[in-house]
Design an enzyme around this catalytic site. Structure first.
Site, PDB file in Angstrom:
ATOM      1  N   GLU A 299       0.894  -1.178   0.000  1.00 57.33           N
ATOM      2  CA  GLU A 299       0.000   0.000   0.000  1.00 57.33           C
ATOM      3  C   GLU A 299       0.918   1.210   0.000  1.00 57.33           C
ATOM      4  O   GLU A 299       1.513   1.537   1.023  1.00 57.33           O
ATOM      5  CB  GLU A 299      -0.880   0.005   1.255  1.00 57.33           C
ATOM      6  CG  GLU A 299      -1.864  -1.127   1.353  1.00 57.33           C
ATOM      7  CD  GLU A 299      -3.026  -1.003   0.384  1.00 57.33           C
ATOM      8  OE1 GLU A 299      -3.197   0.076  -0.224  1.00 57.33           O
ATOM      9  OE2 GLU A 299      -3.756  -1.997   0.227  1.00 57.33           O
ATOM     10  N   CYS A 333      -2.330   8.925   2.563  1.00 53.93           N
ATOM     11  CA  CYS A 333      -2.042   8.510   1.176  1.00 53.93           C
ATOM     12  C   CYS A 333      -3.220   8.796   0.258  1.00 53.93           C
ATOM     13  O   CYS A 333      -3.051   8.840  -0.955  1.00 53.93           O
ATOM     14  CB  CYS A 333      -1.721   7.029   1.164  1.00 53.93           C
ATOM     15  SG  CYS A 333      -2.977   6.080   2.023  1.00 53.93           S
ATOM     16  N   GLU A 430       3.599  13.679  -3.996  1.00 51.44           N
ATOM     17  CA  GLU A 430       2.687  13.753  -2.864  1.00 51.44           C
ATOM     18  C   GLU A 430       3.226  14.829  -1.926  1.00 51.44           C
ATOM     19  O   GLU A 430       4.352  14.707  -1.440  1.00 51.44           O
ATOM     20  CB  GLU A 430       2.797  12.407  -2.144  1.00 51.44           C
ATOM     21  CG  GLU A 430       1.553  11.732  -1.804  1.00 51.44           C
ATOM     22  CD  GLU A 430       1.829  10.425  -1.070  1.00 51.44           C
ATOM     23  OE1 GLU A 430       2.965   9.905  -1.054  1.00 51.44           O
ATOM     24  OE2 GLU A 430       0.873   9.926  -0.507  1.00 51.44           O
TER      25      GLU A 430
END
Ligand code: NAP
Length: 530
Positions: A299, A333, A430
């Site tokens: 993940e 995330c 990100e």
């Protein structure tokens, strides 16, 4: 970050936080931080009384120090105060934890599903009955507001409850034979020992989302929580022991990340690696799993687009985008990383969104009313600064925020950037902080193209009142999760995971069980014999 021999010593970060280094921690900020740090002490005292402030690793049901006595300090990111220290473990302790998990596998996997289910259910009940203590721990070591921490405890516990139920629903198959004196069966069996490596941003939920299904399937686990947030993991493990989960089924080691990771990777007794964290580390673990051909679930990072169409309900879009962007101060995330707004609604949306962002109260997560806590560390703050600097140098407007918060420490002002373009770092990386970049688009096709123009593919959000468009765009987005008119979509009953470089496999839901099961085909032949 390193370990310290015997007595814990202040790390540069702690010194910086304490005002001993650097320019950002001059006296007024320090004074303020000291004032708010009295509250955390009361929280620590409460945790000590509850028995949930564990400060050792857990191997084979025993609480253990690092074999060489080294420790790591765990700090409160809102104040810089050291909460406590935990062992800085490495290869030797990890080898012991693997052996303990391996030895326990034969008994745990042979329990009936119903017996394993009862243990998990009891663990769930204990987590819920200690909800407040666990939430305090999360806020103390991670920094998120207490209300969000309480939400994380409910969310994290829900995985244990859900997988306690799923334990009883592992079905095999019978296949029609191709030769008449044969019978063909499919069995599902636990993979074996699982190595679970988790990040700091959800200190409880990222662990329960892995350990819940692993234990439900009959696997045993070695967990390595982040060195920033080991305390929640240790408290949850204490509750697992109290719930009757046998010693050795759940082991916790923390410390030197690459030594622990490499030991898990090299061991032939570890049959599966499950990881949540950055894409860079995920790739290393994927490569490292090759030598022993382990099963692997990843993940990894996201770069979520949040697309606001002209036909969106403005209030719903503002509320949803705000939640998708600013939860955990932008450190998830699935946080909206790029807010794409159609030109017809751009000005109205930008004004309403900026107004809502202006109302976000920043502070210590233990203080009532706080909705934005600090970032996890100085490196995270510097990354945000670099990304904002790059955007403004390339022509973005700072609509609101855009700098460190006057509270000092690692607090950053909730920020909105306007007129962001594709050549800026923020389009590709990100930001993992409270920065919302707004970008214009003209057509649905352009929005889809912009949204998919990334190696990540975890979560995406769409705001539109058109049902046909909802379907069209959801299907066109190369993402594992899509929220339509909703900014918070994670739940234990739905599959969570990414496309492209956002990962492999799914967590949560019935699909989350498959990650911990092997499929075995059995051919029963010669039925005409005696
Ligand atoms: P990270 O640096 O990759 O760390 C994650 C975990 O890996 C931590 O326990 C870390 O240990 C450990 N680690 C670091 N280097 C390692 C190595 N060489 N071998 C083995 N383990 C190693 O990520 P992070 O900064 O904690 O978390 C943020 C990232 O996680 C973001 O990219 C975010 O998108 C992603 N994330 C993804 C999901 C998802 O479900 N897709 C959910 C949450 C977060 P230490 O912390 O002790 O160094």
């Amino acid at each position: 970050m390193g370990c310290f021999a015997l007595a814990t010593q202040p790390r540069p970060m702690a010194m910086r936080r304490a005002g001993l280094l650097g320019r950002h921690y001059a006296s007024p900020f320090r004074l303020l931080c000291r004032q708010i740090s009295t509250e955390p002490q009361a929280a620590v005292d409460r945790l000590k009384e509850s028995g949930l402030l564990k400060t050792q690793g857990l191997i084979g049901g025993k609480w253990i120090d690092a074999y060489d006595g080294k420790t790591i300090q765990v700090q409160n990111p809102a104040t810089g105060d050291v909460i406590t220290s935990v062992p800085c473990m490495g290869r030797n302790e990890t080898t012991s934890a693997i052996s303990s998990a391996y030895n326990t596998f034969s008994s745990w996997s042979k329990l009936t599903a119903s017996e394993r289910s009862k243990c998990l259910r009891k663990w769930y009940d204990l987590i819920i009955s200690h909800k407040e203590e666990l939430a305090l721990l999360i806020t103390l070591e991670q920094g998120k507001p207490l209300k969000e921490s309480l939400g994380e405890v409910s969310y994290g516990a829900a995985f244990i409850e859900f997988f306690a139920e799923e334990a009883k629903r592992i079905y095999g198959d019978i296949i029609a034979p191709t030769i008449d004196d044969r019978r063909l069966f499919v069995l599902k069996q636990p993979v074996g020992v699982v190595g679970a490596i988790t990040p700091w941003n959800f200190p409880l939920a990222m662990i329960t989302r892995k350990v819940g299904p692993a234990l439900a399937c009959g696997c045993t686990v070695v967990v390595k929580p982040s060195e920033y947030t080991p305390l929640t993991a240790l408290a949850a493990a204490e509750l697992a022991l109290q719930a009757g989960i046998p010693p050795g089924a759940l082991n916790i080691v923390m410390g030197n990340a690459s030594d622990i990771g490499d030991t898990l990777l090299e061991s032939t007794q570890v049959r599966k690696i499950t990881f949540t964290g950055s894409t860079a580390v995920g790739k290393k673990l994927m490569a490292g799993s090759a030598s022993t051909v382990k099963k692997i679930s990843l993940e990894l990072g996201g770069n979520a687009p949040c697309i606001v169409f002209d036909d969106a309900d403005l209030d719903v879009a503002v509320k949803g985008s705000l939640a998708a962007k600013f939860r955990n101060s932008g450190q998830t995330c699935v946080c909206a990383n790029r807010i794409l707004v159609q030109e017809g609604i751009y000005e109205k949306f930008a004004n309403a969104f900026a107004k809502a962002v202006r109302g976000l109260q920043v502070g210590n997560g233990l203080i009532e009313g706080t909705v934005q806590g600090p970032l996890i560390n100085e490196a995270a703050l510097e990354k945000v600064e670099t990304i904002v600097r790059d955007a403004t140098a390339k022509g973005a407007d700072v609509v609101i925020g855009g700098k460190r918060h006057s509270l000092g420490m690692t607090f950053y002002e909730p920020t909105v950037l306007g007129n962001v373009s594709k050549d800026m770092l923020i389009f590709r990386q990100e930001v993992f902080g409270p920065v919302a970049p707004l970008m214009r688009f003209k057509t649905e096709e352009e929005a889809i193209q912009m949204a998919n123009d990334t190696n990540a593919g975890l979560a995406a959000y769409i705001f539109t009142m058109s049902m046909p468009r909802s379907w069209r765009v959801s299907e066109a987005l190369e993402y594992g999760l899509v929220g339509v008119n909703e900014g918070l979509i994670s739940t234990e009953v739905a599959p969570f995971g990414g496309f492209k470089q956002s990962g492999l496999g799914r967590e949560g839901s019935k699909y989350g069980m498959d990650e911990y099961l092997e499929i075995k085909y059995v051919c029963l032949g010669n039925l005409k014999g005696t």
